[in-house]
Design a protein around this motif. Structure first.
Motif: not given
Length: 249
Positions: A222-239
């Motif tokens: 779970h994240v609080t910002s779009l920037g962190v979300m995009l970082t995790l998605v870019g690392q293949d953590t999840g969609s």
């Protein structure tokens, strides 16, 4: 608490990579690493989870990121107001934008306003929903763009546009073979969601869609910002799921 440490922390929290954050700040990696350790020791809390291969923010770190953005935005507002007064500006509009929002529509709206009212100074601040509500109530803001229409205390919320539900995936994700992705197909993979305590409005909207899903969710973070979300998605953590945007004032 030094403002320098807050700016350093925001860069590291958004990049989640010490070398990239150091390059963004224009400093060496070693003093930046020491600064983060000093900040954690001074607060007495862990801001980063370094137990896995990927650096992540702890919940305390995510909360501090939100508060740091608010503090720095308030400082920038004071600086801009002072400079504007020195240049003779007397009319201005203070607009807050939620981090979770994509910016093209807002940019087009502001560009049109600048053409129609060039004498009006516009000041932009990036703030989460909870801080926008406080700013609107205390007359620190005039308008806010956010994902939620849940307002109170004399505030008015109006939708200004809607966009279709979309899923954000990495460049290597199997879902890229589809031109359109069904919700059931998207939920077969791990997902990154907005944090329910972030008060951004994003979580409630997504949850309303997911309540009707037949498949169980595999939430990896779970994240609080779009920037962190995009970082995790870019690392293949999840969609990640994205929903229509709303405007509040």
């Amino acid at each position: 608490m030094e403002l320098r440490l807050l700016r350093y922390f925001v860069a590291v929290a958004e990049e989640l990579h010490l070398a990239r954050a150091a390059d963004r700040l224009g400093i060496d990696q070693s003093p930046l690493s020491r600064a983060m350790r000093d900040l954690e020791q001074g607060l007495g809390v862990a801001l980063f989870d370094r137990s896995s291969r990927q650096t992540r923010l702890t919940w305390a770190g995510q909360v501090l990121l939100v508060e740091c953005r608010r503090v720095l935005a308030t400082l920038d507002q004071a600086i801009q107001a002072t400079k504007g007064a020195a240049q003779g500006y007397q009319s201005y509009l203070r607009i807050a934008i939620c981090d979770s929002l994509a910016q093209p529509r807002i940019a087009a709206l502001l560009a049109r306003n600048r053409e129609e009212e060039p004498e009006l100074e516009i000041r932009i601040f990036e703030l989460p929903l909870s801080q926008q509500l406080k700013g609107l109530h205390t007359d620190l803001l005039d308008v806010g763009f956010a994902l939620s229409g849940s307002v109170n205390g004399g505030l008015v919320a109006q939708p200004v546009w809607t966009d279709p539900l979309s899923v954000i995936v990495s460049a290597r994700h199997p879902l890229l073979v589809h031109k359109e992705v069904k919700l059931a197909d998207a939920l077969k993979f791990p997902v990154v969601l907005c944090h329910p305590d972030a008060a951004s409005g994003c979580h409630d909207q997504i949850q309303a869609v997911l309540d009707g899903a037949a498949l169980p969710l595999k939430v990896v973070d779970h994240v609080t910002s779009l920037g962190v979300m995009l970082t995790l998605v870019g690392q293949d953590t999840g969609s990640a799921l994205r929903l229509p945007r709303r405007w509040r004032r």
